[in-house]
Design an enzyme around this catalytic site. Structure first.
Site: not given
Length: 322
Positions: A53, A204-206, A209, A211, A213-214
């Site tokens: 990273y 990356s559980p969203l 990004g 999910l 809603g953006k």
């Protein structure tokens, strides 16, 4: 924050993990310090990083913050090794892995990590050699526990079974991409994890990004989807099927009076075999949105609706065999 056992082990970790992939690249040291403090103040314990990273800078920043910002005893450090970006290859040889672990410990300014993870499968190194490095890391005290990352179902089963069959340190976790938009691991990885006592740490559980809603009405200029580094990474989920899932999440969020982020994170957090989703944030404000989901448990009817709208296609033999 509630604690959970990581896989079949005595390691108790917070049911949300703090990811550091953006540290040293999109997130500067001062912002990282604010994130770490907010995370531990909320009861978070597991902090995930990797030797690659920001070319090691993420580990350096975390190492600089342990002590001045939070005591070492307040966090469980998880890091990874295998990738060699400069050579564009994976190297899970014993020599590379142990050298990489020592370099990580130096950057982190600690004598041990709480969880050391094999970042990817290396098809060119015999598995028994790779796992011998795991054994040495544990026996010498440089790693308290060990796990995997980005392994397929058969790779997960083979590695975990090898350790168990030979009475060696158990592989207690696997870190994989898993969200309402990416449920492929349910075909083989999740069943293998449940059978072998391996805890899942979803990255990356969203849904990268999406999910949150953006992206429902376009791509914001300050989003990852607008970044040349992440445009393709996010773009994978900006299609019709994903849009249906995102709208279902938004509908559930409106009904519950919470954010789409909260609904998506609560859904993945409470899936079978999941121990702790790994949440990365560029700012402490973004992180706070995730931390505020701790008290949310989705009603059964909403969970079933989200399960249905996001269900992956299962074919033979998974459909008939499990």
């Amino acid at each position: 924050m509630e604690l959970r056992a990581l896989g079949h082990s005595g390691l108790m970790v917070s049911r949300l993990a703090l990811g550091t992939m953006s540290w040293g690249r999109d997130t500067e040291a001062d912002d990282a310090a604010e994130q770490l403090k907010a995370f531990t103040d909320a009861g978070g314990t597991l902090v995930d990083t990797a030797d690659v990273y920001a070319d090691g800078r993420a580990e350096e920043i975390l190492g600089d913050l342990i002590g001045p910002v939070v005591p070492r005893s307040a966090v469980q450090i998880a890091t990874k090794a295998v990738a060699v970006p400069a050579l564009r290859r994976r190297d899970a040889s014993r020599g590379h892995l142990l050298s990489a672990l020592d370099a990580s410990l130096a950057r982190l300014r600690t004598d041990h990590v709480d969880l050391w993870q094999l970042h990817a499968w290396d098809p060119h190194t015999p598995l028994e050699e790779t796992l011998s490095a795991v054994d040495i890391a544990v026996s010498t005290g440089r790693a308290r526990y060990v796990g995997m990352s980005n392994y397929t179902g058969w790779q997960t089963a083979k590695a975990a079974t090898w350790q168990l069959a030979h009475g060696r340190p158990r592989l207690i976790s696997t870190q994989v991409e898993y969200s309402l938009l990416e449920r492929g691991v349910e075909r083989e990885v999740v069943p293998a994890a449940l059978d072998l006592g391996v805890g899942l740490l979803p990255w990356s559980p969203l849904g990268r990004g999406v999910l949150t809603g953006k992206y429902r009405h376009g791509t914001p200029n300050d989003s990852r989807g607008a970044s040349p580094h992440f445009e393709r990474f996010v773009g994978r989920f900006l299609e019709h099927r994903s849009a249906r899932v995102v709208e279902a999440v938004a509908t559930a969020a409106d009904g519950l009076g919470v954010s789409p982020l909260a609904v998506s994170l609560a859904w993945i957090r409470d899936r079978p075999a999941v121990t702790a989703p790994v949440v990365g944030a560029r700012t402490v404000g973004q992180l706070m949105g995730s931390l505020q989901t701790e008290s949310l448990t989705l009603p059964a009817e909403i969970r079933r609706a989200l399960d249905d709208v996001s269900a992956p296609e299962f074919g033979y033999p998974e459909r008939d065999g499990g």
